[in-house]
Design an enzyme around this catalytic site. Sequence first.
Site, PDB file in Angstrom:
ATOM      1  N   GLU A 114     -44.259  28.798 -25.702  1.00 51.81           N
ATOM      2  CA  GLU A 114     -45.024  30.050 -25.794  1.00 51.81           C
ATOM      3  C   GLU A 114     -46.445  29.721 -26.203  1.00 51.81           C
ATOM      4  O   GLU A 114     -46.676  28.798 -26.998  1.00 51.81           O
ATOM      5  CB  GLU A 114     -44.411  30.967 -26.847  1.00 51.81           C
ATOM      6  N   LYS A 139     -44.215  27.857 -30.626  1.00 50.18           N
ATOM      7  CA  LYS A 139     -45.273  28.852 -30.454  1.00 50.18           C
ATOM      8  C   LYS A 139     -46.629  28.174 -30.481  1.00 50.18           C
ATOM      9  O   LYS A 139     -46.769  27.075 -31.017  1.00 50.18           O
ATOM     10  CB  LYS A 139     -45.186  29.890 -31.569  1.00 50.18           C
ATOM     11  N   LYS A 185     -30.945  41.519 -31.766  1.00 52.41           N
ATOM     12  CA  LYS A 185     -30.996  40.302 -32.551  1.00 52.41           C
ATOM     13  C   LYS A 185     -31.813  40.539 -33.810  1.00 52.41           C
ATOM     14  O   LYS A 185     -32.602  41.490 -33.815  1.00 52.41           O
ATOM     15  CB  LYS A 185     -31.568  39.157 -31.737  1.00 52.41           C
ATOM     16  N   ASP A 196     -34.677  31.692 -34.410  1.00 54.84           N
ATOM     17  CA  ASP A 196     -35.291  32.721 -33.552  1.00 54.84           C
ATOM     18  C   ASP A 196     -35.080  32.446 -32.065  1.00 54.84           C
ATOM     19  O   ASP A 196     -34.894  33.368 -31.277  1.00 54.84           O
ATOM     20  CB  ASP A 196     -36.800  32.795 -33.862  1.00 54.84           C
ATOM     21  N   HIS A 240     -31.556  31.947 -27.352  1.00 55.50           N
ATOM     22  CA  HIS A 240     -32.074  31.850 -25.979  1.00 55.50           C
ATOM     23  C   HIS A 240     -31.858  30.455 -25.360  1.00 55.50           C
ATOM     24  O   HIS A 240     -31.374  30.334 -24.238  1.00 55.50           O
ATOM     25  CB  HIS A 240     -33.565  32.184 -25.934  1.00 55.50           C
ATOM     26  N   LYS A 261     -33.009  38.205 -17.833  1.00 57.72           N
ATOM     27  CA  LYS A 261     -34.120  37.777 -16.965  1.00 57.72           C
ATOM     28  C   LYS A 261     -33.570  37.396 -15.597  1.00 57.72           C
ATOM     29  O   LYS A 261     -32.572  36.676 -15.499  1.00 57.72           O
ATOM     30  CB  LYS A 261     -34.856  36.589 -17.596  1.00 57.72           C
ATOM     31  N   ARG A 286     -36.146  57.595 -39.398  1.00 54.71           N
ATOM     32  CA  ARG A 286     -36.086  58.132 -40.752  1.00 54.71           C
ATOM     33  C   ARG A 286     -37.128  59.219 -40.988  1.00 54.71           C
ATOM     34  O   ARG A 286     -36.865  60.231 -41.615  1.00 54.71           O
ATOM     35  CB  ARG A 286     -36.328  56.954 -41.708  1.00 54.71           C
ATOM     36  N   HIS A 304     -32.008  38.908 -24.736  1.00 56.72           N
ATOM     37  CA  HIS A 304     -32.742  39.413 -23.569  1.00 56.72           C
ATOM     38  C   HIS A 304     -32.980  38.330 -22.517  1.00 56.72           C
ATOM     39  O   HIS A 304     -33.263  38.633 -21.361  1.00 56.72           O
ATOM     40  CB  HIS A 304     -34.048  40.129 -23.978  1.00 56.72           C
TER      41      HIS A 304
HETATM   42  P1  NDP Z   1     -39.825  48.346 -36.714  1.00 58.51           P
HETATM   43  O1  NDP Z   1     -39.962  48.025 -38.166  1.00 58.51           O
HETATM   44  O2  NDP Z   1     -41.034  48.411 -35.875  1.00 58.51           O
HETATM   45  O3  NDP Z   1     -39.078  49.749 -36.566  1.00 58.51           O
HETATM   46  C1  NDP Z   1     -37.969  50.075 -37.341  1.00 58.51           C
HETATM   47  C2  NDP Z   1     -37.424  51.396 -36.876  1.00 58.51           C
HETATM   48  O4  NDP Z   1     -36.260  51.658 -37.654  1.00 58.51           O
HETATM   49  C3  NDP Z   1     -38.360  52.581 -37.073  1.00 58.51           C
HETATM   50  O5  NDP Z   1     -38.154  53.502 -36.037  1.00 58.51           O
HETATM   51  C4  NDP Z   1     -37.866  53.166 -38.391  1.00 58.51           C
HETATM   52  O6  NDP Z   1     -38.133  54.527 -38.517  1.00 58.51           O
HETATM   53  C5  NDP Z   1     -36.381  52.954 -38.240  1.00 58.51           C
HETATM   54  N1  NDP Z   1     -35.701  52.956 -39.536  1.00 58.51           N
HETATM   55  C6  NDP Z   1     -35.927  52.180 -40.608  1.00 58.51           C
HETATM   56  N2  NDP Z   1     -35.067  52.493 -41.595  1.00 58.51           N
HETATM   57  C7  NDP Z   1     -34.294  53.496 -41.124  1.00 58.51           C
HETATM   58  C8  NDP Z   1     -33.228  54.226 -41.654  1.00 58.51           C
HETATM   59  N3  NDP Z   1     -32.753  54.012 -42.905  1.00 58.51           N
HETATM   60  N4  NDP Z   1     -32.654  55.177 -40.897  1.00 58.51           N
HETATM   61  C9  NDP Z   1     -33.094  55.426 -39.647  1.00 58.51           C
HETATM   62  N5  NDP Z   1     -34.100  54.755 -39.069  1.00 58.51           N
HETATM   63  C10 NDP Z   1     -34.685  53.789 -39.805  1.00 58.51           C
HETATM   64  O7  NDP Z   1     -38.748  47.304 -36.152  1.00 58.51           O
HETATM   65  P2  NDP Z   1     -38.636  46.698 -34.659  1.00 58.51           P
HETATM   66  O8  NDP Z   1     -38.666  47.808 -33.685  1.00 58.51           O
HETATM   67  O9  NDP Z   1     -39.587  45.582 -34.517  1.00 58.51           O
HETATM   68  O10 NDP Z   1     -37.184  46.020 -34.703  1.00 58.51           O
HETATM   69  C11 NDP Z   1     -36.006  46.771 -34.584  1.00 58.51           C
HETATM   70  C12 NDP Z   1     -34.831  45.804 -34.365  1.00 58.51           C
HETATM   71  O11 NDP Z   1     -35.040  45.082 -33.175  1.00 58.51           O
HETATM   72  C13 NDP Z   1     -34.673  44.758 -35.469  1.00 58.51           C
HETATM   73  O12 NDP Z   1     -33.309  44.464 -35.620  1.00 58.51           O
HETATM   74  C14 NDP Z   1     -35.388  43.546 -34.893  1.00 58.51           C
HETATM   75  O13 NDP Z   1     -34.880  42.337 -35.417  1.00 58.51           O
HETATM   76  C15 NDP Z   1     -35.019  43.684 -33.430  1.00 58.51           C
HETATM   77  N6  NDP Z   1     -35.939  43.004 -32.514  1.00 58.51           N
HETATM   78  C16 NDP Z   1     -37.256  43.353 -32.463  1.00 58.51           C
HETATM   79  C17 NDP Z   1     -38.108  42.707 -31.585  1.00 58.51           C
HETATM   80  C18 NDP Z   1     -39.539  43.084 -31.480  1.00 58.51           C
HETATM   81  O14 NDP Z   1     -40.230  42.462 -30.675  1.00 58.51           O
HETATM   82  N7  NDP Z   1     -40.015  44.056 -32.233  1.00 58.51           N
HETATM   83  C19 NDP Z   1     -37.621  41.613 -30.688  1.00 58.51           C
HETATM   84  C20 NDP Z   1     -36.215  41.368 -30.783  1.00 58.51           C
HETATM   85  C21 NDP Z   1     -35.421  42.037 -31.679  1.00 58.51           C
HETATM   86  P3  NDP Z   1     -39.189  55.054 -39.606  1.00 58.51           P
HETATM   87  O15 NDP Z   1     -40.484  54.472 -39.194  1.00 58.51           O
HETATM   88  O16 NDP Z   1     -39.102  56.524 -39.484  1.00 58.51           O
HETATM   89  O17 NDP Z   1     -38.709  54.512 -40.945  1.00 58.51           O
HETATM   90  C1  BG6 Z   2     -37.755  36.840 -28.947  1.00 54.63           C
HETATM   91  C2  BG6 Z   2     -38.258  36.053 -30.123  1.00 54.63           C
HETATM   92  O1  BG6 Z   2     -36.356  36.917 -28.973  1.00 54.63           O
HETATM   93  O2  BG6 Z   2     -38.161  36.172 -27.756  1.00 54.63           O
HETATM   94  C3  BG6 Z   2     -39.760  35.934 -30.082  1.00 54.63           C
HETATM   95  O3  BG6 Z   2     -37.868  36.723 -31.319  1.00 54.63           O
HETATM   96  C4  BG6 Z   2     -40.200  35.337 -28.762  1.00 54.63           C
HETATM   97  O4  BG6 Z   2     -40.234  35.131 -31.154  1.00 54.63           O
HETATM   98  C5  BG6 Z   2     -39.570  36.093 -27.593  1.00 54.63           C
HETATM   99  O5  BG6 Z   2     -41.613  35.427 -28.682  1.00 54.63           O
HETATM  100  C6  BG6 Z   2     -39.848  35.379 -26.282  1.00 54.63           C
HETATM  101  O6  BG6 Z   2     -39.411  36.184 -25.220  1.00 54.63           O
HETATM  102  P1  BG6 Z   2     -40.110  36.125 -23.775  1.00 54.63           P
HETATM  103  O7  BG6 Z   2     -39.327  37.103 -22.972  1.00 54.63           O
HETATM  104  O8  BG6 Z   2     -41.544  36.514 -23.988  1.00 54.63           O
HETATM  105  O9  BG6 Z   2     -39.971  34.717 -23.324  1.00 54.63           O
END
Ligand code: NDP
Ligand code: BG6
Length: 483
Positions: free
Chosen positions: A215, A330, A147, A234, A239, A181, A51, A177
């Site tokens: 974990e 956790k 997810k 979660d 998983h 593995k 964004r 994910h």
């Molecule tokens: P973040 O909040 O760190 O990042 C969100 C991203 O989405 C940013 O790049 C943001 O850009 C972008 N974004 C938000 N709103 C908009 C929009 N309206 N249009 C375009 N881009 C947008 O989230 P995560 O990376 O942590 O998570 C992303 C997805 O992955 C989620 O569905 C989450 O559930 C999933 N997920 C995440 C994990 C993790 O470990 N982080 C693990 C497993 C799944 P900007 O900053 O410019 O707004």
């Molecule tokens: C993610 C969960 O899907 O898997 C986290 O949202 C968790 O809460 C993670 O920590 C565990 O993954 P791994 O690969 O570290 O076992």
Amino acid sequence: MVSRVIPVEPFDLVIFGGTGDLARRKILPALYRRFRAGQMPAGSRVIGAARSARSTNDYRAFVREALVEFGSADEGGQVESAFLALVHFVQIDVTGAQGWAELAAQLQPDRVRAYYFSVRPRLFGALAERIQSHGLATPDTRIVVEKPFGNDLASAQLLNATLAAHFEENQIYRIDHYLGKETVQNLMAIRFGNMMFEPLWNSQYVDHIQITVAESVGVGGRGDYYDRAGAMRDMMQNHLMQLLCLIAMEPPAKFDPDAVRDEKLKVIRALGPVEPHHIVRGQYEGNGDLPGYRDEVGNARSFTESYIALKAHVSNWRWAGTPIYLRTGKRLVARSSVINVVFKDAPHSIFGEAAGRHANLLSIRLQPNEGITLKVTIKEPGPGGMRLVDVPLDMSFAEALGPDSQSATDAYERLIMDVIRGNQTLFMRGDEVEAAWAWTDPIISGWTAAGDVPKPYEIGSTGPGDAELLMKRDGRQWQGINP
Ligand code: NDP
Ligand code: BG6
């Protein structure tokens, strides 16, 4: 052991949410490692979309920092520069109309296009719709959906229907994910590549199965999401459920996406309801050094579980009478994912009561220190009669196959390359996800209606004491959680 790298054709990958945590920690480093391994050809493109505004140069600097932080960079070397040259950035608000034409201009015709949905799930529908309405979907287009895939059956059905309105099922890659593995796939190799296990793999010989995903980390920066999800949504619904499927499923006729997923689906559909007294929920307490769960998520009245243990039954001919105990949590004593298959005692001991009872145990260690151990009973050496003792036949995959054999390819590397190759075997099909929620929903609504309060447990422990009781009541016990 040398891994075989088969390069894919040049492709375009667009990461929506390209500046987010997941892109930084997992997706971008995974792509770089595949590039460095020679699998991702030059000519491919990685287009970050988010964004907020930034230039492609700024985005390359961001990607470079991510590579440094997450251990993949070759410190400004030629390979890294060549990779960064493939990286571009487009500013798009996925709910808006700007930026799509610029994105279209970056994409090449006649090649695989993958759109990675790494944004909040409530944007998935808008994103799928915009990709189609802006004419960015070709027959060779795939979408990768992160997810959580819904938070109950109704929301998962709605999401499936929304995605299905814009893409065919064979274009939708739902990520779990754990399926990427190495050792999780090894479960299938161990079961279906060896003759010796399959004849014993049923309720006649197996007393029970334990699946543990422990974990040592806490909730970290994802408290907001986690407090709405809890360990059941979660980890358990996806998983652990996937591990259960791979352990319990019938042999598929072949290793192809639908054959494997059909068999997994049958297992999920055969899962019986879980009795309320077969569920233990826990929440970790602070210990002075580390904050407790409630402090970590910033919700002093939270009743969300950071630990869950339960006893499940797969009601089919193979498994009726063999319970499967699952637990995950956790801030436990160690990071350790293990599947223990506990065999029944021999039906009759020819050595008399004094020799004691000795059950074989097959432990499949998924992470860390991947390997398998088979506990067998032998005669204790030396004089003194027929005394029996259990010894482990221990095989560490790293020792047997060399250190490069494990974790050489992390889950995201394998999964992204499978998307490009168009192989859905390690991705969840829509009906699988819905069946998993159909099993999960009544469990959650049961404890919600009963006003269940999670039991406190100490950081660094194996979880709440009630989880031990869950097993003890059945005359069984959990295997230890060891790093
Ligand atoms: P973040 O909040 O760190 O990042 C969100 C991203 O989405 C940013 O790049 C943001 O850009 C972008 N974004 C938000 N709103 C908009 C929009 N309206 N249009 C375009 N881009 C947008 O989230 P995560 O990376 O942590 O998570 C992303 C997805 O992955 C989620 O569905 C989450 O559930 C999933 N997920 C995440 C994990 C993790 O470990 N982080 C693990 C497993 C799944 P900007 O900053 O410019 O707004
Ligand atoms: C993610 C969960 O899907 O898997 C986290 O949202 C968790 O809460 C993670 O920590 C565990 O993954 P791994 O690969 O570290 O076992």
